[in-house]
Scaffold this motif. Structure first.
Motif, short mmCIF file in Angstrom:
data_model
loop_
_atom_site.label_atom_id
_atom_site.label_comp_id
_atom_site.label_asym_id
_atom_site.label_seq_id
_atom_site.Cartn_x
_atom_site.Cartn_y
_atom_site.Cartn_z
N TRP A 38 55.29 -21.71 132.13
CA TRP A 38 55.73 -21.58 130.74
C TRP A 38 54.76 -20.72 129.92
CZ3 TRP A 38 53.86 -23.09 125.90
CH2 TRP A 38 54.77 -23.02 124.84
N GLN A 39 53.51 -20.63 130.33
CA GLN A 39 52.52 -19.89 129.55
C GLN A 39 52.70 -18.37 129.65
OE1 GLN A 39 48.34 -21.64 129.43
NE2 GLN A 39 49.13 -22.52 131.34
N GLY A 40 53.59 -17.88 130.50
CA GLY A 40 53.78 -16.45 130.65
C GLY A 40 54.35 -15.80 129.39
N ARG A 41 54.11 -14.49 129.22
CA ARG A 41 54.52 -13.80 128.00
C ARG A 41 56.04 -13.74 127.84
NH1 ARG A 41 52.26 -9.30 126.70
NH2 ARG A 41 50.46 -9.46 128.08
N ASP A 42 56.78 -13.79 128.95
CA ASP A 42 58.23 -13.72 128.85
C ASP A 42 58.87 -15.10 128.76
OD1 ASP A 42 57.42 -14.39 131.38
OD2 ASP A 42 59.05 -13.32 132.39
N VAL A 43 58.05 -16.15 128.59
CA VAL A 43 58.59 -17.51 128.54
C VAL A 43 58.24 -18.21 127.24
CG1 VAL A 43 58.69 -19.75 129.71
CG2 VAL A 43 58.41 -17.66 131.04
N CYS A 44 56.96 -18.29 126.92
CA CYS A 44 56.54 -19.13 125.78
C CYS A 44 56.85 -18.48 124.43
CB CYS A 44 55.06 -19.46 125.87
SG CYS A 44 53.95 -18.06 125.67
N LEU A 46 59.21 -16.04 121.94
CA LEU A 46 60.59 -15.59 121.85
C LEU A 46 60.71 -14.08 122.00
CD1 LEU A 46 63.53 -16.46 121.32
CD2 LEU A 46 63.10 -16.09 118.88
N ASP A 47 59.75 -13.34 121.46
CA ASP A 47 59.83 -11.88 121.53
C ASP A 47 59.37 -11.33 122.87
OD1 ASP A 47 57.11 -12.26 121.39
OD2 ASP A 47 56.86 -11.37 119.42
N GLY A 48 58.80 -12.17 123.74
CA GLY A 48 58.38 -11.73 125.05
C GLY A 48 57.18 -10.81 125.07
N ARG A 49 56.39 -10.80 123.99
CA ARG A 49 55.25 -9.88 123.90
C ARG A 49 53.90 -10.57 124.00
NH1 ARG A 49 55.69 -6.34 118.69
NH2 ARG A 49 56.04 -8.38 117.72
N LYS A 50 53.87 -11.90 124.01
CA LYS A 50 52.59 -12.62 124.01
C LYS A 50 52.66 -13.76 125.01
CE LYS A 50 53.20 -13.28 119.64
NZ LYS A 50 54.22 -12.23 119.41
N ASN A 51 51.58 -13.91 125.77
CA ASN A 51 51.46 -15.10 126.62
C ASN A 51 50.85 -16.23 125.78
OD1 ASN A 51 48.63 -14.65 126.55
ND2 ASN A 51 48.68 -13.49 128.46
N TRP A 52 50.60 -17.36 126.43
CA TRP A 52 50.14 -18.54 125.70
C TRP A 52 48.80 -18.31 125.01
CZ3 TRP A 52 51.40 -22.51 123.15
CH2 TRP A 52 50.58 -23.63 123.02
N ARG A 53 47.85 -17.72 125.71
CA ARG A 53 46.54 -17.50 125.11
C ARG A 53 46.63 -16.49 123.95
NH1 ARG A 53 42.60 -14.34 124.32
NH2 ARG A 53 40.42 -15.09 124.29
N GLY A 78 65.24 -19.48 127.06
CA GLY A 78 64.34 -19.35 128.19
C GLY A 78 64.61 -20.33 129.31
N ARG A 79 63.82 -20.20 130.35
CA ARG A 79 63.98 -21.02 131.55
C ARG A 79 63.75 -22.49 131.28
NH1 ARG A 79 59.98 -20.34 136.80
NH2 ARG A 79 60.32 -22.43 137.69
N HIS A 80 62.81 -22.80 130.37
CA HIS A 80 62.46 -24.19 130.11
C HIS A 80 63.16 -24.76 128.87
CE1 HIS A 80 59.22 -22.69 132.68
NE2 HIS A 80 59.02 -23.95 133.05
N GLY A 81 63.98 -23.95 128.22
CA GLY A 81 64.71 -24.44 127.06
C GLY A 81 63.88 -24.54 125.80
N LEU A 82 62.69 -23.96 125.79
CA LEU A 82 61.83 -24.00 124.61
C LEU A 82 60.98 -22.74 124.56
CD1 LEU A 82 60.47 -25.40 122.15
CD2 LEU A 82 58.86 -26.41 123.78
N THR A 83 61.05 -22.02 123.46
CA THR A 83 60.17 -20.90 123.19
C THR A 83 59.67 -21.01 121.75
OG1 THR A 83 62.01 -19.48 122.50
CG2 THR A 83 61.33 -19.35 124.81
N LEU A 84 58.65 -20.25 121.43
CA LEU A 84 58.05 -20.30 120.11
C LEU A 84 58.21 -18.97 119.41
CD1 LEU A 84 54.72 -22.17 120.99
CD2 LEU A 84 56.90 -23.15 120.25
N ARG A 85 58.47 -19.04 118.11
CA ARG A 85 58.56 -17.84 117.29
C ARG A 85 57.58 -17.97 116.13
NH1 ARG A 85 64.00 -15.24 114.45
NH2 ARG A 85 62.96 -13.41 113.56
N ILE A 86 56.78 -16.92 115.93
CA ILE A 86 55.77 -16.94 114.88
C ILE A 86 56.32 -16.30 113.62
CG2 ILE A 86 53.41 -16.31 114.26
CD1 ILE A 86 53.68 -18.19 116.65
#
Length: 298
Positions: A38-44, A46-53, A78-86
């Protein structure tokens, strides 16, 4: 204040029984494996531009600079049904007030003064900078249970965040003015201007040392008869022109002022105090500290 090389990590404590005496190693490994995915940039994000860190680093930086940041939990993506948008601070308008509807500072509150929803800029009604005004209908309302408002509360009735740099903005503006004034002083001092005194003139004139043909042509275009007359000089390094019976009055500007460094250091110390950071870290001046002191101040 430190994100770390990997950001916040998850350590599962799943147990086999309700009594909590037998750890479920298989479940723990599976949960932690999915967390890593889930920490990958295309998962966590919403815009797919940032990983978890990177997302955590952005949150930390925007909270210090803007005073606050909003994180929307987007479900079903996403795959896990949860993403974050800033959402940046400017996306939730400070000037959106409709007290009769319980809306203050871009937030809807109930009778207990609890925030129940946030209004964010709708992309269809505003530009990329969030410049929209008008009715509530121009914003999208997001429930408070899907929005995290990350800010530092310092007062009981504080609703929005305050940038940490706010305490030193005035000093920063003052320092910028000082640097600009000193820069102008340096440029004036380097021009080597002088005045030529002549008893036959009815009006005083200003002599200008042109260092190139371009400078001479620019200076002579400004009505040379009334100001410079025929006294425009094209000088080279090591030359000594003859001015006849005219007197030269030097125009010397001494720069920088003797207390310039002391004053700048004092302003930087006040700024460091406002930011709660050591002076040497803000200014990069390590002349007055040793290795042990620097370690203590980190």
């Amino acid at each position: 204040n430190v994100v770390g090389p990997r950001g916040i990590q998850l350590q599962s404590r799943a147990m086999r029984s309700a009594s909590g005496k037998r750890p479920d190693e298989r479940a723990r490994a599976l949960i932690e494996s999915e967390w890593q995915t889930w920490q990958g940039r295309d998962v966590c994000s919403l815009d797919g531009r940032k990983n978890w860190r990177q997302l955590l680093e952005l949150l930390r930086r925007r909270r210090r600079v803007d005073g606050e940041v909003f994180i929307e939990k987007v479900l079903g993506e996403g795959r896990h049904g949860l993403t974050l948008r800033i959402w940046e601070a400017c996306s939730v308008p400070l000037d959106l007030h409709e007290p009769d509807k319980g809306i203050y500072l871009g937030m809807r509150v109930n009778s207990k003064r609890q925030v129940i929803s946030y209004f964010v800029r709708d992309d269809e009604h505003g530009d990329i900078m969030g410049n929209v005004r008008g009715r509530v209908g121009k914003y999208r309302e997001i429930s408070a249970d899907r929005m995290l408002h990350y800010y530092r509360q310092e007062r009981a009735n504080q609703w929005r965040g305050v940038p940490e740099v706010a305490t030193m903005l005035e000093r920063s503006h003052m320092l910028e003015g000082i640097v600009q004034a000193v820069l102008v002083g340096f440029r004036v001092a380097s021009c080597k201007m002088f005045a030529i005194k002549d008893s036959e003139w009815s009006e005083p004139g200003i002599g200008h040392l042109a260092t190139s043909d371009t400078d001479a042509s620019d200076a002579s275009s400004a009505n040379p008869q009334s100001v410079f007359g025929d006294l425009l000089l094209d000088l080279e390094a090591g030359s000594a022109p003859y001015l006849g019976d005219k007197d030269v009055v030097p125009f010397d500007v001494s720069y920088p002022p003797a207390n310039y460094d002391e004053y700048v250091n004092q302003v930087l110390r006040e700024m460091a105090s406002g930011l709660s950071v050591p002076y040497h870290q803000l200014s990069g001046d390590t002349r007055d500290i040793n290795y042990s002191t620097a370690r203590e101040l980190k």
